[in-house]
Structures are given as structure tokens and as C-alpha cells.
Design an enzyme around this catalytic site. Sequence first.
Site, PDB file in Angstrom:
ATOM      1  N   GLN A   1      -4.268  -1.635  10.055  1.00 35.54           N
ATOM      2  CA  GLN A   1      -4.186  -2.980   9.494  1.00 35.54           C
ATOM      3  C   GLN A   1      -4.663  -4.031  10.497  1.00 35.54           C
ATOM      4  OE1 GLN A   1      -3.365  -3.687   6.270  1.00 35.54           O
ATOM      5  NE2 GLN A   1      -3.909  -5.800   6.716  1.00 35.54           N
TER       6      GLN A   1
ATOM      7  N   ASP B   1     -10.954   2.921   4.867  1.00 34.69           N
ATOM      8  CA  ASP B   1     -11.379   1.521   4.765  1.00 34.69           C
ATOM      9  C   ASP B   1     -12.901   1.414   4.698  1.00 34.69           C
ATOM     10  OD1 ASP B   1      -9.279  -0.287   4.493  1.00 34.69           O
ATOM     11  OD2 ASP B   1      -8.748  -0.156   6.619  1.00 34.69           O
TER      12      ASP B   1
ATOM     13  N   LYS C   1       0.831  -1.208   0.000  1.00 31.92           N
ATOM     14  CA  LYS C   1       0.000   0.000   0.000  1.00 31.92           C
ATOM     15  C   LYS C   1       0.862   1.253   0.000  1.00 31.92           C
ATOM     16  CE  LYS C   1      -3.743  -2.348   2.472  1.00 31.92           C
ATOM     17  NZ  LYS C   1      -4.424  -2.560   3.757  1.00 31.92           N
TER      18      LYS C   1
END
Length: 313
Positions: free
Chosen positions: A96, A119, A52
Site C-alpha cells: 500500500q 497491482d 480489500k
Amino acid sequence: MSRVLDGAAIAAEIKAEVAEEVKLLAEKGIRPGLAAVLVGHVPASEIYVRSKVKTCAELGLFSEMITPPETVTTEEMLALVADLNAREDIDGILIQLPLPAHVDAKRLLDSVMPEKDVDGFHPVNAGRIQAGRPALAPCTPAGVIEILKRSGLPIVGQHAVVVGRSDIVGKPAAMLLLHENATVTICHSKTRDLPSITRQADILVAAIGRPGFITPEMVKPGNGGPGATVIDVGINRITDPAEFEKFFAGNAKRAETFAKRGSTIVGDVHPKAFEVAGAYTPVPGGVGPLTIAMLMANTVRAARLRREMPRGL
């Protein structure tokens, strides 16, 4: 012959668009920024987060990787998120998962400002999506919609069946399909006579987290017309040779990889089911590449929404 939907090519297209958006914002002195928080040392997570961060650099976004130790407390993580919420140079915050068991993941995710929740996990964003208002949608479901649209596949008036009801994929995918004027049915592990419902699907989204769960008899065949479009969201690693044979018997290329690595990836759809479908996303190379591409798109979108700047300005 079933049509293969190339997720990698679509992801590349989206990334190119994001890079152009970043250039436009740079002309106004704005550089979208993403903070990626990775707790402890989980090899798979480390690889994913680095990917990412690397993609951010390729597209011109600012990124910062923050790595608290595995011993970090929930309160310390909340303080970290509060700091990121307050920073003007950070438009998106990514935490994460999975987190260590002693960290309250739900409380932590809810502490991220909805405007920086790239997200799309925050309840406020879930509510905005349901209400059809501007929001940051979860990356994988948003990617599913992009695959369908950019592949020229119809959504309006189609019967879409979503197998799986998670807050991260199943529910938001159903809601996004509904907003695109599909007729949506949500199924799950407790659904009675599931095959009779999935066989009605023009668009079948498999997101139940079970390897090869969708079998050929669960997919609507062509019968002279187009067969179902099958979107396989699942990513399941298998290491058992017997299970490998169940899914990939006779596949010499896969067998060679399995022998070398001791594992392979299979989706939530049995590979034989793809032969029945009119079109499908392979695993790997289907939905997976879209997740990072949509994260980049969400970060740029967050930068614009926070500054009340419509796209193209």
C-alpha cells in the site's frame, strides 16, 4: 440526457465472477491468496486495505494483512517481500502506498515477483502489456476497459484521448485501449491547445490528478450523434468552500454533505462537463469501485498463471 455508467454495478458483476472462479479453484485444492502490506498508521490507507481484506473474505480468497512499523527500513521491507515471494500460499502481493519517505518505494515495488504483482506496477508486467502478452495489468486501467466493454460501448476504431501519462493509470490505459483497437492519443499538462484534441475524443479518459480540469468546452458534444464517453479516473478531496461553489453551486445534496463533513470528492472532470457527454462515469461510484474488483480478479488470475491453468479449468 447523458448516460451514467454505474461502476458499482459492474464491480459487483466482476466480484460475482471472481467468486465462481474461486469455487472452481477450490475443487482443485487451490485457494488464491493475497498479502496486503501496510506500513505505519495512515488512516485513509488503513480503511482502504481493510476494505480489500474484507472483499477477499467475501469472495473466498485467503488474505493476510502485514503491518510493519513506520520505522521499518528498506532492507527489512525487502526481506519481507522476499519471504512473500517464496510463499506458495501467496499469489498476490500488494504494498500500500504511500510509504514513509525513508523507504525506497521504487526498489521495493521492483522486488515483487512479476507473477505476484497484482497491482501491475512491475516493469516486467508493463513490458508484457506493451507486447500484448499475458500479464497482470494495473487495476484502474483494467477497470476502465471493463466499464466500456460491459456497458456495450464501442472501442474498436474509436478515437480515445487519455489525459495523463502516469505509469499507474495514463500509460497503461492508453496501451490497453490500443490493444482493443482504439486510435489513441496521449495528452498531458504540457500539451499545446489541449481542448482542440480532447474535443476530438470519442472516448475521453481523464487521469491528470487535477480537480475539475476537464471543462465542458473540452468534451465533444452530441450534435445529433452520440457525445463523447467520458471516463473520470480522478479522486480529489476539496475542503475550500469557494472551490466547492465552483464545482457544485446549486447542488443542495452535495452542499448538505459538504457542510456536515467539511469536504467532498470531485473527479478530474468538471461536473458540468458530464452534461455535454454522451455517457460518463460519476465520482464517486464510477471507476473507483472497479479498482478493488480488478485487484480480486488479478489475484485469481495470478493464481492461475503461476500454475499455468487457463480460466475455466
